[in-house]
Scaffold this active site. Structure first.
Site, PDB file in Angstrom:
ATOM      1  CE  LYS A  88     -46.306   0.512 -47.961  1.00  0.00           C
ATOM      2  NZ  LYS A  88     -46.987  -0.770 -48.278  1.00  0.00           N
ATOM      3  CB  THR A  89     -42.491   1.387 -54.037  1.00  0.00           C
ATOM      4  OG1 THR A  89     -42.045   0.978 -52.741  1.00  0.00           O
ATOM      5  CG2 THR A  89     -41.288   1.790 -54.875  1.00  0.00           C
ATOM      6  CG  ASP A 133     -39.909   1.218 -48.682  1.00  0.00           C
ATOM      7  OD1 ASP A 133     -41.028   1.356 -48.139  1.00  0.00           O
ATOM      8  OD2 ASP A 133     -39.592   0.191 -49.313  1.00  0.00           O
ATOM      9  CB  THR A 182     -45.726  -2.256 -43.478  1.00  0.00           C
ATOM     10  OG1 THR A 182     -44.549  -2.421 -42.671  1.00  0.00           O
ATOM     11  CG2 THR A 182     -45.330  -2.368 -44.948  1.00  0.00           C
ATOM     12  NE  ARG A 241     -44.396  -6.055 -53.743  1.00  0.00           N
ATOM     13  CZ  ARG A 241     -43.979  -5.453 -52.623  1.00  0.00           C
ATOM     14  NH1 ARG A 241     -43.768  -6.173 -51.531  1.00  0.00           N
ATOM     15  NH2 ARG A 241     -43.802  -4.151 -52.602  1.00  0.00           N
TER      16      ARG A 241
END
Length: 361
Positions: A88-89, A133, A182, A241
């Site tokens: 997402k980032t 975020d 999230t 990640r």
């Protein structure tokens, strides 16, 4: 001065994103305590063409951005939802790069007052991207201010107190909010409705993770064998990640205890050292699963009791370990508590007790 102090309080940082710029390097300060985050940021793709996986979201986002560029305007606000670690980032940074503009970065928990958000919004320039975020954790006053700013490009600043207070409306240049969450279900409907595009990111399959690992190995300048990449991908929980983090740990092992080659033997040996098993379970996951099976006969057992048994907080067990264990079909949630499935017993190499009603297939 008020605007500057409020921006600093809100934790918002400006990141210039351009095709030949070092945008993601400026998101993370490469201090000693941030080495892991810096390494992670260095592996992030910079453009949509480099982004692996999420084919549907990538195609939809490409249409939104390129259509806006063709019209010479700013794209609709974008909401990205999904579990942690799926990109997402990274996509937020890519949006800025594709638009050829800068990205302001902040987070929901950092904005506790409407004034903090007003300061950030008032300092935006035309066409900029504001990335928030954990947007579901915005304070309610800040949420209400954001509604108006997103829809009307206006922010109302209250001057004075009490009966003499006066609201001054400040016009804002067109900008794009990119929100990441999230837990999309926690977003209030008025805020969710103001996003013109919503993309949900799903877990990656092993093939996609192998592509991620191959690209990352090239950036790290390490020789990753195909079978080693497959082994790391299969233990990465469908999350890029985690895959990149495990790749760096395998690289460390190969550098210190071998000749630097990342082959299958090196991958398996390194992952054994770091207690990541064949399904991707780590120490906490196995502790929860083992306690559930050996101390409580497979359940059902309450969350708090299970957390005490493994020496962790209930919230840690519920938010860190349980999602993956449930997704892999290793535990089940019932009204009476957590229960181990047949797969859990099999994975641990244990024989389940012959007690009816506690074993879930």
């Amino acid at each position: 001065m008020w605007l500057r102090s409020s921006v600093e309080r809100s934790g918002c940082s400006e990141v210039a994103v351009a095709e030949e710029d070092t945008a993601t390097e400026r998101v993370v300060a490469p201090g000693a305590e941030d080495l892991e985050r810096a390494a992670e940021a260095a592996l992030r793709p910079r453009r949509l063409a480099e982004f692996v996986g999420q084919r549907v979201v990538r195609e939809q986002l490409e249409l939104v951005l390129h259509a806006a560029l063709g019209r010479g305007g700013t794209p609709d606000h974008v909401l990205l939802s999904g579990p942690p670690g799926l990109g997402k980032t990274t996509l937020a940074m890519i949006i800025g790069a594709e638009l050829g503009t800068s990205v302001r970065v902040t987070s929901g928990p950092a904005i506790q007052h409407a004034g903090d958000l007003a300061a950030v919004l008032s300092s935006l320039e035309e066409g900029e991207v504001l990335f928030i975020d954990e947007i579901h954790r915005l304070a309610r006053p800040a949420e209400e201010l954001l509604y108006v700013a997103m829809e009307d490009f206006r922010v109302d600043v209250v001057v004075g107190k009490g009966a003499g207070a006066n609201a001054i409306g400040l016009a804002l240049p067109p900008f794009t909010v990119v929100g990441a969450t999230t837990r999309a279900g926690l977003l209030p409907a008025p805020l969710r409705d103001r996003f013109g595009f919503t993309g949900h990111l799903d877990f990656y399959d092993d093939g996609e993770l192998e592509q991620v690992l191959s690209r990352s190995a090239g950036l790290l300048e390490v020789d990753l064998h195909a079978d080693a990449g497959g082994e790391i991908a299969s233990r990465s929980r469908g999350t890029p990640r985690i895959a990149n983090r495990l790749l760096r740990r395998v690289r460390d092992w190969a550098q210190v205890r071998s000749d630097g080659t990342l082959d299958l033997a090196a991958a398996r040996s390194a992952l054994a050292v770091y207690e990541v098993d064949s399904l991707g379970l780590d120490r906490l996951d196995r502790s929860v699963l083992t306690a559930l099976c050996t101390r409580f006969g497979g359940g059902p057992v309450g969350l708090t009791t299970l957390a005490v048994a493994v020496g962790e907080e209930p919230e840690t067990v519920e938010t860190v370990a349980e999602p993956f264990l449930v997704r892999e079909g290793l535990i089940g949630r019932t009204p009476r508590g957590r229960v181990a499935t047949a797969r859990a017993w099999d994975h641990l190499g244990l024989v389940p007790p012959e007690v009816g009603g506690t074993l879930f297939g």
